[in-house]
Design an enzyme around this catalytic site. Structure first.
Site, short mmCIF file in Angstrom:
data_model
loop_
_atom_site.label_atom_id
_atom_site.label_comp_id
_atom_site.label_asym_id
_atom_site.label_seq_id
_atom_site.Cartn_x
_atom_site.Cartn_y
_atom_site.Cartn_z
N TYR A 18 -0.75 -16.54 -10.05
CA TYR A 18 -0.13 -16.35 -8.74
C TYR A 18 -1.14 -16.01 -7.67
O TYR A 18 -1.05 -15.00 -6.99
CB TYR A 18 0.95 -15.25 -8.82
CG TYR A 18 2.11 -15.69 -9.66
CD1 TYR A 18 3.06 -16.57 -9.14
CD2 TYR A 18 2.24 -15.28 -10.97
CE1 TYR A 18 4.11 -17.02 -9.90
CE2 TYR A 18 3.29 -15.71 -11.75
CZ TYR A 18 4.22 -16.59 -11.22
OH TYR A 18 5.26 -17.02 -11.98
N TYR A 146 13.16 -11.91 -15.02
CA TYR A 146 11.97 -12.73 -15.18
C TYR A 146 11.92 -13.26 -16.61
O TYR A 146 12.00 -12.48 -17.57
CB TYR A 146 10.68 -11.97 -14.87
CG TYR A 146 9.46 -12.83 -15.09
CD1 TYR A 146 9.11 -13.79 -14.13
CD2 TYR A 146 8.72 -12.77 -16.26
CE1 TYR A 146 8.04 -14.64 -14.35
CE2 TYR A 146 7.64 -13.61 -16.48
CZ TYR A 146 7.31 -14.54 -15.52
OH TYR A 146 6.25 -15.39 -15.74
N ASP A 247 15.96 -11.62 -24.08
CA ASP A 247 14.54 -11.85 -23.90
C ASP A 247 13.83 -10.50 -24.02
O ASP A 247 13.84 -9.70 -23.10
CB ASP A 247 14.31 -12.50 -22.52
CG ASP A 247 12.83 -12.71 -22.21
OD1 ASP A 247 11.98 -12.19 -22.96
OD2 ASP A 247 12.55 -13.40 -21.21
N LYS A 276 4.34 -11.40 -26.00
CA LYS A 276 3.44 -10.36 -25.48
C LYS A 276 2.79 -9.48 -26.55
O LYS A 276 1.73 -9.82 -27.03
CB LYS A 276 4.16 -9.56 -24.41
CG LYS A 276 4.39 -10.41 -23.17
CD LYS A 276 4.60 -9.64 -21.89
CE LYS A 276 4.36 -10.51 -20.68
NZ LYS A 276 5.55 -10.90 -19.97
C1 LIG Z 1 5.96 -12.26 -19.73
C2 LIG Z 1 7.38 -12.59 -19.95
C3 LIG Z 1 7.78 -13.92 -20.23
C4 LIG Z 1 6.80 -15.07 -20.24
O1 LIG Z 1 5.85 -14.96 -21.25
P1 LIG Z 1 4.47 -15.80 -21.13
O2 LIG Z 1 3.76 -15.53 -22.41
O3 LIG Z 1 3.77 -15.25 -19.92
O4 LIG Z 1 4.84 -17.23 -20.96
C5 LIG Z 1 9.12 -14.15 -20.45
N1 LIG Z 1 10.03 -13.16 -20.43
C6 LIG Z 1 9.68 -11.87 -20.18
C7 LIG Z 1 10.72 -10.81 -20.19
C8 LIG Z 1 8.35 -11.55 -19.93
O5 LIG Z 1 8.01 -10.28 -19.65
#
Ligand SMILES: *Cc1c(COP(=O)(O)O)cnc(C)c1O
Length: 435
Positions: A18, A146, A247, A276
């Site tokens: 970004y 997100y 997620d 992550k």
């Molecule tokens: C960071 C994140 C993503 C995306 O993961 P990347 O490895 O950056 O593609 C998706 N959902 C959540 C909740 C995140 O924190």
């Protein structure tokens, strides 16, 4: 031609997350990292408050993760996953099925968090397609969410402040409920979910499912909300036959105080995204888990072929490190560490809420957020260097100064992070008074 220095070359040629290449920001070059410290090329050592975006939960350069990486690389760093398999993928998947709810039975090993979200959305869409209900292809989600940067994931990110406004015309149109409010179960009132419920009642026939980040919305606004909201959503999903996707790419692996955030809700989703911290921050890897209902549903077309398969699917090196990272986590006293971090964050950050420029201080597990009344955008000229001068690595965004340190951080180092946030707040306050 003179050879450009590293930072000059970077500014001239390399995109960062970004970031503009027309107006490249000031960067700091990291040469090595160990424990909770990053060493910059000018010799300074700074305490990492970000865990490199939620990932390095054991700190950097961990001997056990290093050893796992070395060991695996001598067998093979990669081999294709089509028609072949390997112990690192199998061991990791065993562990993932072991440590998650017993309803999770299938693992898709994806190459990044965004891709694991794509796979989750695909699973849900294919589920309905296989039942002859292809019209059920929209998702209901919260604003301020997100879920990643690829197009499918972007389409369920916050539609306004999700940094993705310019792509709206080519994104699939999903359905957005207000960002979740209600911080504590005891304050729950039915009005909190009224609009969400209305959207389900009116449009469930075109919905494949619901996708949300449980308990904590990460990059979309660092917002925290109560478990009751998720229990209510689960009820609606059951009542209207919608698949539920959590997620947990940010919240997974202990960050919110339980191994997975869903454990604090008493409910379990149909599909779970992890990423992550999965590899302890060593490499990119993510996983999408689903229950038998989802896999049976996808197989209802007589084939059951999930239409996804990246080149680096289940990369052995990443899987091996992830398996080691999970062992390391489970053998450690992570629950106690996260609880201690939470307590210290509460004690040391809460006082900043007295500042006139601070809107709210929020803490959940090993996540501390100081939200200001005004965006920090016009401070980015001086703020990053000011932060590094305090001996810490914190990366504010929009109105937020926030930290989610490695679980191994000492109380002294955490104290220094919190103190630095105090100095940042004070500096912003004094500069805004002057202007
Ligand atoms: C960071 C994140 C993503 C995306 O993961 P990347 O490895 O950056 O593609 C998706 N959902 C959540 C909740 C995140 O924190």
């Amino acid at each position: 031609m003179d050879k450009l220095s590293n930072l000059e070359f970077d500014a001239a040629h390399i995109w960062h997350p970004y970031t503009s290449v027309a107006h490249p920001p000031v960067l700091h070059e990291v040469v090595s990292a160990s424990g909770v410290k990053l060493r910059l090329c000018d010799g300074r050592e700074i305490i990492d408050g970000m865990s490199s975006w939620w990932s390095t939960i054991h700190g950097y350069n961990h001997p056990r993760l290093n050893a796992a990486a070395h060991e695996q690389i001598d067998y093979m760093s990669h081999v294709m996953f089509g028609g072949l398999t390997h112990d690192p993928a199998i061991s990791l998947s065993r562990k993932l099925i072991d440590i998650t709810d017993e309803s999770f039975q299938y693992v898709f090993l994806a190459d990044s968090g965004s891709i694991s979200v794509e796979v989750a959305l695909k699973m849900a869409v294919q589920y309905w397609f296989a039942q002859g209900r292809a019209e059920k292809n929209r998702f209901l989600t919260f604003r301020s969410g997100y879920h990643g940067d690829t197009f499918g994931a972007m389409s369920v990110c916050d539609p306004v402040n999700g940094m993705h406004t310019m792509f709206e015309s080519i994104l699939p149109q999903h359905i957005f409920a207000p960002a979740p409010d209600c911080q504590h179960d005891k304050d729950w009132q039915d009005t909190y979910i009224a609009e969400f419920r209305e959207l389900v009642e009116q449009r469930h026939f075109e919905m494949a499912g619901v996708i949300v980040e449980p308990l904590v919305q990460g990059a979309g606004g660092m917002r925290m909300y109560c478990a009751e909201y998720l229990r209510q959503i689960k009820q609606l999903c059951d009542q209207y036959d919608l698949l539920l996707i959590f997620d947990e790419i940010a919240t997974g692996f202990g960050r919110t105080g339980s191994l997975f955030a869903y454990e604090q809700t008493g409910i379990v989703p149909d599909i779970l995204c992890l990423g992550k911290a999965l590899t302890g921050g060593y490499m990119t890897l993510a996983a999408t888990l689903c229950n038998q209902k989802v896999s049976d549903g996808i197989a209802a077309d007589g084939q059951g072929v999930l239409m996804h398969g990246p080149t680096f699917m289940a990369n052995p090196l990443a899987c091996r490190i992830a398996a080691e990272s999970i062992d390391l986590l489970l053998e450690s006293d992570w629950k106690q560490s996260v609880a201690a971090i939470e307590k210290q964050l509460q004690m040391e950050l809460q006082p900043y809420s007295a500042s006139l420029i601070v809107k709210q201080v929020r803490v959940k597990g090993a996540i501390g957020v100081v939200e200001l009344n005004h965006p920090l955008d016009d401070m980015m000229e001086w703020l990053p260097e000011f932060i590094v001068e305090q001996g810490v690595w914190i990366r504010p965004f929009r109105t937020m100064i926030y930290i989610m340190p490695p679980y191994i951080i000492s109380s002294n180092d955490l104290h220094q992070l919190c103190e630095a946030i105090g100095k940042i707040v004070a500096e912003i306050e004094s500069r805004s008074e002057k202007s």
